[in-house]
Motif scaffolding. Sequence first.
Motif, PDB file in Angstrom:
ATOM      1  N   VAL A  65     -16.318-141.082   8.645  1.00  0.00           N
ATOM      2  CA  VAL A  65     -15.283-142.111   8.690  1.00  0.00           C
ATOM      3  C   VAL A  65     -13.970-141.433   8.336  1.00  0.00           C
ATOM      4  O   VAL A  65     -13.912-140.591   7.438  1.00  0.00           O
ATOM      5  CB  VAL A  65     -15.602-143.278   7.727  1.00  0.00           C
ATOM      6  N   LYS A  66     -12.910-141.783   9.060  1.00  0.00           N
ATOM      7  CA  LYS A  66     -11.651-141.053   8.937  1.00  0.00           C
ATOM      8  C   LYS A  66     -10.468-142.011   9.006  1.00  0.00           C
ATOM      9  O   LYS A  66     -10.498-142.993   9.750  1.00  0.00           O
ATOM     10  CB  LYS A  66     -11.559-140.021  10.063  1.00  0.00           C
ATOM     11  N   TYR A  82     -21.976-135.706  23.102  1.00  0.00           N
ATOM     12  CA  TYR A  82     -21.589-137.098  23.306  1.00  0.00           C
ATOM     13  C   TYR A  82     -20.889-137.579  22.037  1.00  0.00           C
ATOM     14  O   TYR A  82     -21.199-137.139  20.932  1.00  0.00           O
ATOM     15  CB  TYR A  82     -22.818-137.969  23.578  1.00  0.00           C
ATOM     16  N   ARG A  83     -19.974-138.528  22.229  1.00  0.00           N
ATOM     17  CA  ARG A  83     -19.197-138.998  21.090  1.00  0.00           C
ATOM     18  C   ARG A  83     -18.918-140.489  21.250  1.00  0.00           C
ATOM     19  O   ARG A  83     -18.476-140.943  22.304  1.00  0.00           O
ATOM     20  CB  ARG A  83     -17.885-138.217  21.041  1.00  0.00           C
ATOM     21  N   ILE A  84     -19.202-141.262  20.196  1.00  0.00           N
ATOM     22  CA  ILE A  84     -18.886-142.692  20.169  1.00  0.00           C
ATOM     23  C   ILE A  84     -18.086-142.963  18.905  1.00  0.00           C
ATOM     24  O   ILE A  84     -18.454-142.509  17.817  1.00  0.00           O
ATOM     25  CB  ILE A  84     -20.156-143.563  20.192  1.00  0.00           C
ATOM     26  N   VAL A  85     -16.983-143.692  19.058  1.00  0.00           N
ATOM     27  CA  VAL A  85     -16.077-143.957  17.935  1.00  0.00           C
ATOM     28  C   VAL A  85     -15.824-145.459  17.834  1.00  0.00           C
ATOM     29  O   VAL A  85     -15.564-146.122  18.843  1.00  0.00           O
ATOM     30  CB  VAL A  85     -14.739-143.210  18.115  1.00  0.00           C
ATOM     31  N   TYR A  86     -15.911-145.975  16.616  1.00  0.00           N
ATOM     32  CA  TYR A  86     -15.675-147.399  16.346  1.00  0.00           C
ATOM     33  C   TYR A  86     -14.406-147.539  15.506  1.00  0.00           C
ATOM     34  O   TYR A  86     -14.247-146.846  14.491  1.00  0.00           O
ATOM     35  CB  TYR A  86     -16.865-147.999  15.596  1.00  0.00           C
ATOM     36  N   THR A  87     -13.493-148.422  15.910  1.00  0.00           N
ATOM     37  CA  THR A  87     -12.241-148.623  15.181  1.00  0.00           C
ATOM     38  C   THR A  87     -12.407-149.695  14.111  1.00  0.00           C
ATOM     39  O   THR A  87     -12.696-150.851  14.410  1.00  0.00           O
ATOM     40  CB  THR A  87     -11.101-149.013  16.144  1.00  0.00           C
ATOM     41  N   LEU A  88     -12.206-149.268  12.855  1.00  0.00           N
ATOM     42  CA  LEU A  88     -12.295-150.174  11.710  1.00  0.00           C
ATOM     43  C   LEU A  88     -10.982-150.898  11.453  1.00  0.00           C
ATOM     44  O   LEU A  88     -10.965-152.045  11.013  1.00  0.00           O
ATOM     45  CB  LEU A  88     -12.663-149.382  10.454  1.00  0.00           C
ATOM     46  N   GLY A  89      -9.874-150.208  11.668  1.00  0.00           N
ATOM     47  CA  GLY A  89      -8.570-150.788  11.403  1.00  0.00           C
ATOM     48  C   GLY A  89      -7.478-150.006  12.104  1.00  0.00           C
ATOM     49  O   GLY A  89      -7.635-148.828  12.416  1.00  0.00           O
ATOM     50  N   HIS A 129     -11.322-145.120  11.542  1.00  0.00           N
ATOM     51  CA  HIS A 129     -12.400-145.139  12.526  1.00  0.00           C
ATOM     52  C   HIS A 129     -13.631-144.401  12.012  1.00  0.00           C
ATOM     53  O   HIS A 129     -13.545-143.546  11.135  1.00  0.00           O
ATOM     54  CB  HIS A 129     -11.934-144.512  13.843  1.00  0.00           C
ATOM     55  N   MET A 130     -14.781-144.765  12.564  1.00  0.00           N
ATOM     56  CA  MET A 130     -16.033-144.065  12.307  1.00  0.00           C
ATOM     57  C   MET A 130     -16.475-143.387  13.597  1.00  0.00           C
ATOM     58  O   MET A 130     -16.287-143.939  14.682  1.00  0.00           O
ATOM     59  CB  MET A 130     -17.106-145.040  11.816  1.00  0.00           C
ATOM     60  N   TYR A 131     -17.050-142.206  13.467  1.00  0.00           N
ATOM     61  CA  TYR A 131     -17.425-141.439  14.652  1.00  0.00           C
ATOM     62  C   TYR A 131     -18.840-140.887  14.526  1.00  0.00           C
ATOM     63  O   TYR A 131     -19.324-140.601  13.434  1.00  0.00           O
ATOM     64  CB  TYR A 131     -16.435-140.294  14.888  1.00  0.00           C
ATOM     65  N   ILE A 132     -19.486-140.762  15.675  1.00  0.00           N
ATOM     66  CA  ILE A 132     -20.824-140.174  15.751  1.00  0.00           C
ATOM     67  C   ILE A 132     -20.844-139.210  16.929  1.00  0.00           C
ATOM     68  O   ILE A 132     -20.441-139.570  18.040  1.00  0.00           O
ATOM     69  CB  ILE A 132     -21.908-141.256  15.950  1.00  0.00           C
ATOM     70  N   HIS A 133     -21.296-137.984  16.695  1.00  0.00           N
ATOM     71  CA  HIS A 133     -21.426-136.977  17.743  1.00  0.00           C
ATOM     72  C   HIS A 133     -22.916-136.669  17.885  1.00  0.00           C
ATOM     73  O   HIS A 133     -23.599-136.432  16.884  1.00  0.00           O
ATOM     74  CB  HIS A 133     -20.653-135.712  17.368  1.00  0.00           C
ATOM     75  N   PHE A 134     -23.408-136.663  19.109  1.00  0.00           N
ATOM     76  CA  PHE A 134     -24.853-136.518  19.292  1.00  0.00           C
ATOM     77  C   PHE A 134     -25.183-135.779  20.575  1.00  0.00           C
ATOM     78  O   PHE A 134     -24.319-135.539  21.433  1.00  0.00           O
ATOM     79  CB  PHE A 134     -25.538-137.889  19.265  1.00  0.00           C
ATOM     80  N   THR A 135     -26.454-135.427  20.723  1.00  0.00           N
ATOM     81  CA  THR A 135     -26.922-134.699  21.895  1.00  0.00           C
ATOM     82  C   THR A 135     -28.390-135.050  22.134  1.00  0.00           C
ATOM     83  O   THR A 135     -28.950-135.891  21.439  1.00  0.00           O
ATOM     84  CB  THR A 135     -26.747-133.175  21.689  1.00  0.00           C
ATOM     85  N   PHE A 166     -23.086-147.927  12.280  1.00  0.00           N
ATOM     86  CA  PHE A 166     -22.253-146.745  12.042  1.00  0.00           C
ATOM     87  C   PHE A 166     -22.294-146.355  10.566  1.00  0.00           C
ATOM     88  O   PHE A 166     -22.447-145.176  10.222  1.00  0.00           O
ATOM     89  CB  PHE A 166     -20.807-147.022  12.459  1.00  0.00           C
ATOM     90  N   GLU A 167     -22.134-147.342   9.681  1.00  0.00           N
ATOM     91  CA  GLU A 167     -22.138-147.067   8.241  1.00  0.00           C
ATOM     92  C   GLU A 167     -23.463-146.451   7.804  1.00  0.00           C
ATOM     93  O   GLU A 167     -23.491-145.529   6.983  1.00  0.00           O
ATOM     94  CB  GLU A 167     -21.872-148.355   7.463  1.00  0.00           C
ATOM     95  N   ASN A 168     -24.556-146.954   8.355  1.00  0.00           N
ATOM     96  CA  ASN A 168     -25.872-146.417   8.004  1.00  0.00           C
ATOM     97  C   ASN A 168     -26.003-144.954   8.432  1.00  0.00           C
ATOM     98  O   ASN A 168     -26.536-144.116   7.691  1.00  0.00           O
ATOM     99  CB  ASN A 168     -26.975-147.249   8.668  1.00  0.00           C
ATOM    100  N   ILE A 169     -25.518-144.642   9.626  1.00  0.00           N
ATOM    101  CA  ILE A 169     -25.608-143.264  10.122  1.00  0.00           C
ATOM    102  C   ILE A 169     -24.742-142.333   9.282  1.00  0.00           C
ATOM    103  O   ILE A 169     -25.171-141.239   8.892  1.00  0.00           O
ATOM    104  CB  ILE A 169     -25.207-143.192  11.610  1.00  0.00           C
ATOM    105  N   VAL A 170     -23.511-142.756   8.981  1.00  0.00           N
ATOM    106  CA  VAL A 170     -22.617-141.923   8.168  1.00  0.00           C
ATOM    107  C   VAL A 170     -23.226-141.677   6.792  1.00  0.00           C
ATOM    108  O   VAL A 170     -23.258-140.543   6.296  1.00  0.00           O
ATOM    109  CB  VAL A 170     -21.227-142.583   8.033  1.00  0.00           C
ATOM    110  N   SER A 171     -23.728-142.739   6.173  1.00  0.00           N
ATOM    111  CA  SER A 171     -24.312-142.622   4.840  1.00  0.00           C
ATOM    112  C   SER A 171     -25.502-141.670   4.829  1.00  0.00           C
ATOM    113  O   SER A 171     -25.623-140.803   3.954  1.00  0.00           O
ATOM    114  CB  SER A 171     -24.742-144.006   4.341  1.00  0.00           C
TER     115      SER A 171
END
Length: 313
Positions: A65-66, A82-89, A129-135, A166-171
């Motif tokens: 989260v950034k 691959y990259r998915i980003v969610y906007t928190l604010g 935003h929160m981000y997830i990078h995957f393959t 997203f929060e679960n993955i980051v944590s």
Amino acid sequence: MKQGKMPRILKKKTERDLERLIALAGQSLTADQRQKIKQHTIDETAGICYRVNLDGNLGVIYAGVKKVSKGYQFQFANYPFYRIVYTLGGSAIIDDYKQQYKCDTGSVYGFVPKESGQIINNSDAPWIHMYIHFTGREALNMYKKTILNSSRVTMLSDPVAIQQIFENIVSESIKHNENSQAICDAYLQILLLKLSSDYIQNPQHLSESKTTYLHCLNYINEHFSTLTNIGEVAEKCSINRAHLCRLFRMHNNISPMAYILKLRLNKAALILIQTDYPIKHISNMLSFKDPYYFSKAFKKIYGISPAIYRKQH
């Protein structure tokens, strides 16, 4: 964290880890570009999944989260994951060199490997935003089934559910225990399934109540650590408290104050893992009235006290 300072997560990683991450991601940033990114990064919490099987079916590489300030710009080319980003604010502009898209609160955007583009925050408000990078071998097949395959940026009909994943993955990515990778990968699969086309609602079809709700959600996501009552949210969003409560019951099935508390406790859990700050200091950071109330609320959600949670992670 003061603007321009190195994010705490980066302090905890060695320079070797950072170079490994940059090399792994195939980034070719110049020293000047890296400096500008660091300059406009207000805060960041991230975890790297070192146990990922790059040849497996589906795997999270890293997540975080950034929060970035006006002037932030991140350019990328030939990105391998691959990259998915969610906007928190706040909001940001996504430019894939063919078209520009605006990412508002409650929206997601995605990129597939080898695509190029840039992300820009040119608004006065920070972009959170929160981000997830995957393959993985199944990544393309699952990504193609989501709305992101046909729409670069998409407004979610139920942003809270996606935010929780997203929060679960980051944590989990931060914990680095023996099961973290498997848990992250399982949540990623759920996320991709949730992002199927029938789960998404086009922004122009959003009702007036949903639009107002997302506006309130945006304000809370940006200011939850300092909010002391829902009256401030109602005032800033130009509605009354009763209407605010109705909106949250209708679209989130939770009260505004319960949602604020959830965000605070999730943030507290990350701070406990990432730092050695005293419990009292964390309580003050997140505007709890006293450490006792903070510990009681934390134990109610996580089942253990903040001190034990820190020791176990």
